[in-house]
Write a protein that holds these residues in place. Structure first.
Motif, PDB file in Angstrom:
ATOM      1  N   VAL A  76       0.864  -1.195   0.000  1.00 34.22           N
ATOM      2  CA  VAL A  76       0.000   0.000   0.000  1.00 34.22           C
ATOM      3  C   VAL A  76       0.889   1.230   0.000  1.00 34.22           C
ATOM      4  O   VAL A  76       2.042   1.179   0.460  1.00 34.22           O
ATOM      5  CB  VAL A  76      -0.936   0.028   1.226  1.00 34.22           C
ATOM      6  N   PRO A  77       0.402   2.358  -0.511  1.00 30.32           N
ATOM      7  CA  PRO A  77       1.236   3.568  -0.531  1.00 30.32           C
ATOM      8  C   PRO A  77       1.473   4.109   0.869  1.00 30.32           C
ATOM      9  O   PRO A  77       0.716   3.829   1.812  1.00 30.32           O
ATOM     10  CB  PRO A  77       0.411   4.547  -1.372  1.00 30.32           C
ATOM     11  N   TYR A  78       2.539   4.880   0.986  1.00 32.66           N
ATOM     12  CA  TYR A  78       2.839   5.519   2.259  1.00 32.66           C
ATOM     13  C   TYR A  78       1.714   6.474   2.657  1.00 32.66           C
ATOM     14  O   TYR A  78       1.087   7.109   1.806  1.00 32.66           O
ATOM     15  CB  TYR A  78       4.131   6.322   2.159  1.00 32.66           C
ATOM     16  N   PRO A  79       1.490   6.642   3.969  1.00 33.36           N
ATOM     17  CA  PRO A  79       0.502   7.627   4.444  1.00 33.36           C
ATOM     18  C   PRO A  79       1.074   9.039   4.407  1.00 33.36           C
ATOM     19  O   PRO A  79       2.252   9.247   4.071  1.00 33.36           O
ATOM     20  CB  PRO A  79       0.245   7.168   5.878  1.00 33.36           C
ATOM     21  N   GLU A  80       0.262   9.986   4.794  1.00 35.64           N
ATOM     22  CA  GLU A  80       0.675  11.395   4.761  1.00 35.64           C
ATOM     23  C   GLU A  80       1.938  11.639   5.572  1.00 35.64           C
ATOM     24  O   GLU A  80       2.833  12.390   5.143  1.00 35.64           O
ATOM     25  CB  GLU A  80      -0.455  12.282   5.285  1.00 35.64           C
ATOM     26  N   SER A  81       2.039  11.016   6.738  1.00 37.54           N
ATOM     27  CA  SER A  81       3.194  11.275   7.608  1.00 37.54           C
ATOM     28  C   SER A  81       4.512  10.928   6.938  1.00 37.54           C
ATOM     29  O   SER A  81       5.540  11.557   7.218  1.00 37.54           O
ATOM     30  CB  SER A  81       3.056  10.481   8.912  1.00 37.54           C
ATOM     31  N   ARG A  82       4.483   9.939   6.041  1.00 43.76           N
ATOM     32  CA  ARG A  82       5.708   9.537   5.337  1.00 43.76           C
ATOM     33  C   ARG A  82       5.937  10.348   4.072  1.00 43.76           C
ATOM     34  O   ARG A  82       7.067  10.398   3.546  1.00 43.76           O
ATOM     35  CB  ARG A  82       5.628   8.043   5.013  1.00 43.76           C
TER      36      ARG A  82
END
Length: 249
Positions: A76-82
């Motif tokens: 899955v893609p990285y979240p906002e924090s990353r």
């Protein structure tokens, strides 16, 4: 005020890389004054609700469950924090010194992905951001690939200004490699900090790898996260030219 010479950027670059970086000499101060006096013609407006993009190598994983048993992992893609830079551990960049982060984004997805130089078969997380408010940037992307001018005698002010800005545009668009010395960033970092001190929201510069524009935004929170997707690199195109080393010998 204009610039003292059509070669003012080259002189400034040499000085801050090899002589004095934190206490600028008079010529370097005059060069920055020249940028301040001439940059208003380079203002780029990013309208509210524009889409801008940021890419990072890699992905997260989540477990695939069947009958309460983990049978595999799903990418899955990285979240906002990353997908945002860390505020307390920024690395050196074209527009920022170590420890002072910028949000590097691009005008389109392909440019954002190309800028991180992914390898064939790798996965890339790509985030979409959008700005609530108008952003005012200084545009360093107008003349990135033109033949740089050279004069045997100082030209008039108009040609002098044009020549200096062409050299600055080229400096911002030059590819960054892992072998670059950190001092190589100093000239563009100082110019970017000047633009920041003048109240602009960031700078724009041409991508050396794609057709789009790179943006370095000074306020990490001036754009909102709208989501992220995962991409796989299926192909990479290379172009080569003969390096005429003999002309330096």
């Amino acid at each position: 005020m204009s610039f003292k010479s059509w070669a003012s950027y080259s002189q400034f670059s040499q000085s801050v890389r090899n002589k004095s970086r934190y206490v600028l000499d008079r010529d370097s101060q005059d060069f920055l004054k020249g940028i301040k006096d001439t940059c208003t013609s380079r203002v780029m407006i990013i309208p509210p609700n524009s889409e801008i993009w940021r890419a990072q190598m890699g992905h997260n994983t989540v477990p695939l469950m069947q009958d309460n048993i983990e049978v595999d992992d799903i990418f899955v893609p990285y979240p906002e924090s990353r997908m945002r830079p860390l505020k307390d551990s920024a690395t050196e960049g074209r527009a920022n010194p170590k420890g002072i982060p910028c949000l590097y984004v691009a005008s389109d997805k392909k440019t954002a992905m190309s800028e991180i130089r992914p390898w064939l078969g790798s996965t890339v997380s790509v985030a979409k951001f959008s700005n609530k408010n108008e952003l005012r940037l200084i545009d360093f992307s107008k003349h990135p690939n033109v033949t740089l001018p050279f004069f045997f005698a100082e030209p008039d002010d108009a040609k002098k200004i044009e020549a200096v800005w062409k050299h600055i545009d080229r400096a911002f668009s030059e590819p960054v490699t892992n072998s670059d010395q950190k001092s190589d960033y100093a000239p563009t970092q100082i110019i970017a900090e000047l633009i920041k001190s003048l109240g602009y929201d960031g700078i724009a510069f041409k991508s050396s790898l794609c057709a789009g524009i790179n943006l370095a935004l000074f306020d990490l929170d001036c754009v909102d996260f709208k989501g992220s997707n995962l991409f796989k690199v299926n192909g990479i195109n290379f172009s080569f030219e003969n390096y005429d080393y003999e002309r330096y010998m």
